[in-house]
Design an enzyme around this catalytic site. Structure first.
Site, mmCIF file in Angstrom:
data_model
loop_
_atom_site.group_PDB
_atom_site.id
_atom_site.type_symbol
_atom_site.label_atom_id
_atom_site.label_comp_id
_atom_site.label_asym_id
_atom_site.label_seq_id
_atom_site.Cartn_x
_atom_site.Cartn_y
_atom_site.Cartn_z
ATOM 1 C CE LYS A 129 -0.045 -22.643 -25.501
ATOM 2 N NZ LYS A 129 0.891 -21.799 -26.089
ATOM 3 C CG ASP A 153 -5.212 -21.049 -18.995
ATOM 4 O OD1 ASP A 153 -4.951 -21.994 -20.077
ATOM 5 O OD2 ASP A 153 -4.786 -19.772 -18.664
ATOM 6 C CG PHE A 173 2.160 -18.241 -18.880
ATOM 7 C CD1 PHE A 173 3.095 -16.371 -19.471
ATOM 8 C CD2 PHE A 173 1.125 -17.832 -20.668
ATOM 9 C CE1 PHE A 173 2.792 -15.638 -20.305
ATOM 10 C CE2 PHE A 173 1.432 -16.773 -21.942
ATOM 11 C CZ PHE A 173 2.628 -15.845 -21.222
#
Length: 402
Positions: free
Chosen positions: A250, A221, A136
Site C-alpha cells: 500500500k 501484516d 484480511f
C-alpha cells in the site's frame, strides 16, 4: 470519451467482480480527483490506502520519469544487481523494526503475505498457521485461506488446509490453540478491512511472547498500517515487538503496485537458493518510486501531520455518537485510519451514496462501516471539509433524505 462511454465499455468487457460506483475518474491532484465531465471530488479512500502522498505527486512523477529513461526491468530480473534497488534497501534498513534485516520485494501485499506463510512453513518444518477472526491478508488462494472472514473464504472451497482461527485481541484463545504443529501466527497490528479493530495495549507483544514460547514464528501484516498510516512508521516498532516476518505494501510506493516483506537474520539463515523468487520483484522502476515516496514521508516529518490530523478528525467526530446515536454505533481509529460504524449496512450505504453526491469518495467496510483513510499529507481544511460532508450526509439520512 464521456463517462457514459467508459461505463458501457467497462461494464461490457471487465470481469464482474465489483459493484461499481457510477463515477469515472480521469485525473487527480493531492486529495482531489475529477471525473470525465470535470466534477471535483475529495478522496477519503486514497485508493484503498495506497496514495499516501496524494494523487499526481511530483515525487512520484519525477521518479517514474527519471528511472523510466534509464531502465524499467533488469536483464535477468533479480539475478542482476540494481542501484535503484540498493538505494531502497539502504533506506529501509534505517526504518525497519529492530531485528528485521533482510528484505524481498513483491508486486502486492497478498504476494508478501503468501511468501511469508510459505517460508514460515519451510523454515519451521511445521504445517499450521494461526490467523484471527475478521482478519484480511489477501486474495491469493493461500492468503484467502488465511483470512478470517467466511465471506472471503467459503466461496472458494476447497481452501488451502492447515489454517486455524482465533478471536482477535484474545491471548488466552491464542495460547489454547498453540501446539508443536504451528509454524507461525499472522496478525495485523490493527485490523483494517476487518473494521479498524484496535487491540488492547500489549496484545501484539503478548502474541510475540506466545510465539517464542511455542517455537513458532510471528508474521506481522503491516500492509495497511505501515509507512506512517497510524503515526509511527510501523506499529511493530512502536510496540517494541520483534517479528520474524513483516509484510508491507500500500503506502510503500504511493500508488505504484509494489510490496515487500522483511525477515530476521535467523530466518534468512535457514533459507536456501530457490526458496522464493519473482519476475518483477524489486524492479528498478518500482524501487525508484518507493524510494522517492518513503524518503519524502521521512523528510516531510509526515508522522507529525498524521498524528495531528488524526486527533483533529477524532475530536471533530467525537460528538457525533451522542448527536446521532440512533444511527452511529462507534467512531474509532488511530492516526489517519478511522472508521464510523453505523447501526446497519443500509444506513452506511445511504451515507456513502449521499457523500458521493456531495463530492466525497468513501470506502464502505464490513457492511455497516465507513472507513476514512485519506492521504497522509492532507491539510486541516481539506480534512474538515470532508468530515463536514459526512456529517451533513448523516443528518440528511436521519431526516429521511430531506
Amino acid at each position: 470519451m464521456s463517462s457514459k462511454d467508459t461505463f458501457e465499455i467497462e461494464d461490457k468487457y471487465l470481469a464482474p467482480f465489483f459493484v461499481k460506483q457510477k463515477i469515472s475518474i480521469e485525473k487527480g491532484d493531492g486529495v482531489f480527483v475529477w471525473d470525465e465531465e470535470g466534477k471535483m471530488y475529495i478522496d477519503f479512500t486514497s485508493g484503498w490506502g495506497v496514495t499516501c502522498i496524494g494523487h499526481a505527486h511530483p515525487v512520484i512523477i519525477d521518479a517514474l520519469m527519471e528511472q523510466g529513461r534509464k531502465i524499467i526491468q533488469n536483464p535477468n530480473s533479480g539475478l542482476t544487481y540494481s542501484p535503484a534497488r540498493a538505494r531502497l534497501l539502504s533506506l529501509l534498513a534505517g526504518i525497519l523494526p529492530s531485528g528485521l534485516t533482510r528484505v524481498f520485494f513483491t508486486n502486492s501485499g497478498a504476494e508478501a503475505n503468501d511468501a511469508a506463510i510459505k517460508l514460515a512453513r519451510k523454515v519451521t518444518g511445521r504445517p499450521e498457521i494461526i490467523s484471527t477472526h475478521k482478519s484480511f491478508h489477501g486474495r491469493t488462494i493461500s492468503t484467502t485461506s488465511a483470512t478470517g472472514q467466511a465471506k472471503h473464504r467459503d466461496r472458494y472451497n476447497p481452501l488451502m488446509p492447515n489454517y486455524r482461527f482465533v478471536p482477535y485481541d484474545d491471548l488466552e484463545s491464542l495460547n489454547n490453540s498453540m501446539d508443536k504443529n504451528v509454524a507461525a501466527v499472522i496478525i495485523e497490528p490493527i485490523q483494517g478491512e476487518g473494521g479498524v479493530r484496535i487491540p488492547s495495549d500489549g496484545y501484539l507483544k503478548g502474541v510475540e511472547d506466545l510465539c517464542k514460547k511455542n517455537g513458532s514464528l510471528l508474521i506481522v501484516d503491516e500492509i495497511q498500517t505501515g509507512f506512517f498510516r497510524t503515526g509511527p512508521v510501523f506499529i511493530t516498532s512502536s510496540c517494541g515487538v520483534k517479528a520474524d516476518f513483516m509484510t508491507m505494501a500500500k503506502g510503500i510506493a504511493g500508488g505504484f503496485p509494489f510490496g515487500a516483506f522483511a525477515m530476521s537474520e535467523d530466518v534468512a539463515k535457514k533459507l536456501e537458493i530457490g526458496d522464493h523468487g519473482g519476475t518483477y520483484c524489486g524492479n528498478p522502476l518500482g524501487c525508484s518510486v518507493a524510494y522517492g515516496v518513503i524518503k519524502h514521508l521521512i523528510d516531510s516529518n509526515i508522522s507529525e501531520n498524521v498524528k495531528e490530523m488524526g486527533c483533529f478528525a477524532l475530536d471533530l467526530m467525537s460528538p457525533w455518537q451522542q448527536l446521532y446515536g440512533n444511527v452511529i454505533v462507534e467512531i474509532r481509529g488511530k492516526g489517519l485510519l478511522m472508521l464510523v460504524e453505523f447501526q446497519s449496512e443500509e444506513i452506511a450505504t445511504q451515507v456513502k451514496n449521499e457523500c458521493l453526491a456531495k463530492g466525497l469518495l468513501l470506502t464502505q467496510t464490513q457492511g455497516n462501516g465507513i472507513r476514512i483513510f485519506p492521504a497522509l499529507n492532507i491539510k486541516k481544511e481539506e480534512l474538515e471539509k470532508g468530515l463536514l460532508i459526512i456529517e451533513d450526509a448523516i443528518k440528511k439520512v436521519i431526516n429521511g433524505g430531506s
